[in-house]
Structure formats: C-alpha cells, structure tokens
Design an enzyme around this catalytic site. Structure first.
Site, short mmCIF file in Angstrom:
data_model
loop_
_atom_site.label_atom_id
_atom_site.label_comp_id
_atom_site.label_asym_id
_atom_site.label_seq_id
_atom_site.Cartn_x
_atom_site.Cartn_y
_atom_site.Cartn_z
N SER A 1 4.93 -21.22 -12.71
CA SER A 1 5.67 -22.38 -12.41
C SER A 1 4.09 -23.15 -12.56
O SER A 1 4.23 -24.13 -11.78
CB SER A 1 6.48 -22.59 -12.45
N SER B 1 4.83 -16.38 -11.58
CA SER B 1 4.70 -18.12 -11.09
C SER B 1 3.05 -18.33 -10.26
O SER B 1 2.65 -18.68 -10.52
CB SER B 1 5.52 -18.72 -11.29
N LYS C 1 0.78 -27.22 -3.81
CA LYS C 1 2.51 -27.11 -5.24
C LYS C 1 3.23 -28.06 -4.83
O LYS C 1 3.66 -28.09 -3.58
CB LYS C 1 2.69 -25.32 -5.79
#
Length: 486
Positions: free
Chosen positions: A170, A194, A97
C-alpha cells in the site's frame, strides 16, 4: 519507460551519463550538504519544483507541504552554518506515507472517512525525523487504510517506469516518489508486503524492520500486531541511515523494543565472506515464473562471487500461515476500524471486493474467538519454525512476489479473486506474521523492462546485517542505480 544510470556513489565503477541530483543517493547528498557544497534551501526548492512538474504525472503525493519544507530548509541551513550538525538526514528532503500523523497536516490514510483528519501531534517517527534535521516535503498517497486497493475516490500513484503497470500496495506513493526522484527517501508501512511490493515494483530499496524495532505511535493501524514502519530509499545504505533515526524504544509505544539501536552504517564495506545464506528452492520456485527464478539464480551467483555460502534449507508452514493471514489481519483491522465500520460502511470501498479494506474487515467480524486463538497458536508455531530454520544460516533469500511486474489489468484480476490474491501474498505475509526483518533490493529487469525485486530475511533485530549485506550486493550490482526517464 527506458532507464538511465543515476549518480555514481564512491566505490562504484563509472557509469555513463550525467548525474541528476534528484536521483542521487541520500548519503551522497548528505555528504555534499555537510561539506557546504550543497545548500538545503536550494536543494529543497529544486525538489519542490520537480514535484510540481513530475508529480501531476505520477501522483505520488497526497499533500505537498511546500511552505513548511522551505522553512525547515532555512532552519537546517542556519544550523549547519553555525556548526550544529544533526547527522546524515540534516537538510535532506524526504516524505512520509499519509497514514503517519503530522501535526496540523491532513493525515487521511488513503480513506474518504478520514479525509478531514488533522492530527494535533506528530507520530514518533516524524518527531525523530524532525529532530534529525530532515526536511518534510509532504505526505505520500496510499491504498485505503493501507490494505490492497485504493479508495474509489483516490487516483492511484502511477508506476514511473510504465503507467500501465502496478505501483505496489500500500506504500505505493512512497515507492513512486523515491523512484521518480521526488525525495531522497520515504517512510512506508508493511502489514502484508506493503513496503516490499512497491519497492520491487518501482525498483527501490525498502526495509521492513523487526516488529517492535520502530514505534507505531501516531500511525493509523491496519492490523496492530502485524504493522511495521520502515524506510524506502535508493540504496541499502540510504535506508539504513533513515532506520537509524526512527528506530528504538518509545515511552508512547510499549511494544517498541528496548534493544539498543546500532550504527547501521558502521560496518558498510566489510567483506561478507563466510556469510551463510539460506535458500529453500521448493519455496522459492513453486508457482513462480521463470524470470523471477532467473533473477534469484543471478543473486545466488553474485553472493557466491562475494564469498557467501549458500545453504539449502526447508522452511515449513509458509502456505498454511499465509492462508491464515487474511482472517488474522481481518480481525485486527475490524478492531482498528470499529468506530467507523460497519456504521459508516458506505464511505468505504466495496465490501464485496477481496482487495478492498472493507472486504478484509467484514469477514473479520465473523471470526470466532476459538478460530482466532487457533490462528494465533499457529502463528507462534510458525515463528518458532523460522527461528529453527535460521539456526544454521544468517539470512534467507526469497522472492517478493511469484511473478514479474503486474500490468494494471493483471492487478485488477488478482484483486478480484480471493484465492489468487492470497496465493500472491505467500512470500510476504509469513514474515509479517513472524515479525522478522527483511530488506528488499532491486534485482534486475524483466522482458517488459520493468524492475524486479527480491528480499533477504533476517533474525529479529538483525537489521544491521541485512543492511550490510544489501550494501555489499549493491556494490556488486548496479540495478539500484537505474531510474526511469522522467
């Protein structure tokens, strides 16, 4: 988007359809690399080629590091030929990420304000992946600052099952990349669901470890005492292999616990007879749609077939602690962004939108010390309540979200209404507040042919049991073997 069975791992009954290597399980790929049947160089080239073809459609990558990945693959191949084997990630292409620092590579955290941020060092988790011989394909897109909504300048990753549906927040890019066959695993972060939301939305497996199980050094903070870093992959076993590499104490992060890291793959395949699974039916079924309830019933039936014991429990205080989460996280987010907000608020998303990180930070500035301490004491009490509830059970079973997959229109409406958004969070934020580990698993498909997911919640530092249970469930089911046709 219709689904297709992926490669069949050992021990599973045969499924029709040809095996597509980019959808193979990480450990299957690792076994072939170790046996010399699969070249890390050729595999990395193939995945990079697929990223070039498919990622323009799904948009999961913020940055593709093709040259660096090719160089890492050549090194891995040379080491393997020389007999130097680093473990199950050696030569396997994965991604992280884009709020996780990578030396010399832009790490923007989904923001405009950090769009030119190039770290001078790797996060601890990246260092450990590199030491394990993993191939870093690139950085995966995320929501602004790892909260709920993407920055207006960012095109959100598109759900590979159907682009008209939410891809999760997210760690959206992480979930999409794994589901679309653009890497054999990924790292995500979870402060308010997330890892779990994109795992459920994209039909993959995700582990939110115990807070402190994985170092946060070199990771952009959203709310430091709530932030968890964990793996997302196609199976519980694959996620366990990644967690085994990144977990453990870290001199750079004194909050990373010293508890020894077990071999998460050691107990796989052991029977789960006698395992006690706690189910709070009132919690699991209140304001929850019928498809999600049916999925949970199917999971309970599967657990019983495997010999587990279902225990009725009551977990008190979930709604109250969920209602506190925005203020608690908002104060910590305000601290994390104090150098840039409100001084550079114009570079953030809209402050008047509940799903925007600016809409989280701004109210955080107005929370008094007394309010914060009151919330903190309630957090401590709730953590104790989870501990009490789990005295008589080994894990809890809960939904990830109260509804089946959200269309983009439904997501937009949810993010625009603060009360609805908070209510949607009620199965995830309590376990960020308590710090308990969770594993999210694919549990079927809704009437819209979109994936459904559920979670097991464990005791602190008992990820080993969650992985073993997740693997046992995935030997009983085949939902994790399904993938979108791309």
């Amino acid at each position: 988007m219709t689904s297709s069975p992926a490669c069949t791992p050992p021990g599973k009954s045969a499924v029709s359809g040809d095996c597509e290597m980019h959808y193979a399980n990480l450990l299957d790929v690792a076994a072939r690399i170790y046996a010399g049947e699969l070249s890390p160089v050729e595999l990395t080239e193939a995945i990079l080629e697929r990223i070039g073809l498919v990622d323009p459609v799904v948009g999961s990558y913020a940055t593709v590091t093709a040259d660096a990945a090719a160089a890492q693959a050549r090194t891995a191949e040379a080491e393997l030929k020389a007999g130097r084997y680093r473990g199950p990630l050696h030569g396997v292409p994965i991604a992280v990420k884009d709020n996780i620092f990578t030396a010399g590579i832009v790490t923007a955290a989904g923001t405009a304000i950090h769009s030119g941020h190039v770290p001078s060092y790797d996060a601890t988790v990246v260092q450990r992946l590199s030491a394990a011989g993993a191939i870093l394909l690139g950085k995966l897109q995320l929501t602004e600052g790892a909260f709920a909504e993407h920055h207006p300048s960012v095109t959100p990753p598109r759900n590979p099952w159907n682009p008209g549906y939410w891809s999760g927040a997210s760690s959206s890019g992480s979930g999409v990349a794994v589901a679309a066959g653009l890497g054999f695993g990924a790292l995500g972060t979870d402060t308010g669901g997330s890892i779990r939301y994109p795992s459920a939305a994209n039909g993959v497996t995700g582990i939110k470890p115990t807070w402190g199980r994985v170092s946060r050094y070199g990771v952009f903070a959203l709310a430091a005492s709530l932030d968890h870093i964990g793996p997302m992959a196609r199976s519980a076993a694959d996620a366990g292999a990644i967690l085994g590499v990144i977990a453990g104490a870290d001199p750079h992060d004194p909050t990373a616990g010293p508890t020894p890291v077990p071999d998460y793959l050691d107990g796989l395949g052991a029977p789960i007879g006698g395992l006690r699974v706690g189910v709070d039916r009132e919690y699991n079924e209140t304001r929850v749609d019928s498809a999600t309830i049916r999925m949970l019933d199917d999971v309970v039936a599967a657990l019983r077939r495997m010999g587990a014991t279902i225990v009725e429990v009551t977990l008190a205080g979930t709604d109250a602690i969920n209602a506190l989460w925005p203020r608690y996280a908002g104060v910590e987010a305000a601290l994390a962004h104090h150098e840039t907000f409100p001084a550079h608020a114009s570079e953030y998303g809209p402050v008047d939108t509940p799903g925007s990180i600016a809409g989280l930070i701004a109210p955080g500035h107005s929370v008094s010390g007394i309010e914060l301490m009151r919330a903190h004491h309630q957090r401590l009490s709730f953590t104790g309540e989870v501990t009490r509830t789990m005295r008589d059970v080994d894990v809890l079973l809960t939904p990830v979200q109260p509804t089946t997959s959200l269309t983009l229109a439904q997501k937009d409406a949810l993010y625009a209404d603060a009360d609805s958004l908070i209510d949607f969070l009620r199965f995830v934020t309590p376990f960020d507040m308590s710090g308990n580990p969770t594993i999210t698993l694919p549990g079927g498909f809704g009437e819209d042919d979109m994936p459904l997911g559920f979670q097991f919640v464990g005791r602190p530092y008992d990820e080993e049991l969650l992985i073993r249970l997740g693997d046992a469930y995935q030997r009983e089911s085949d939902w994790h073997l399904r993938h979108p046709l791309l």
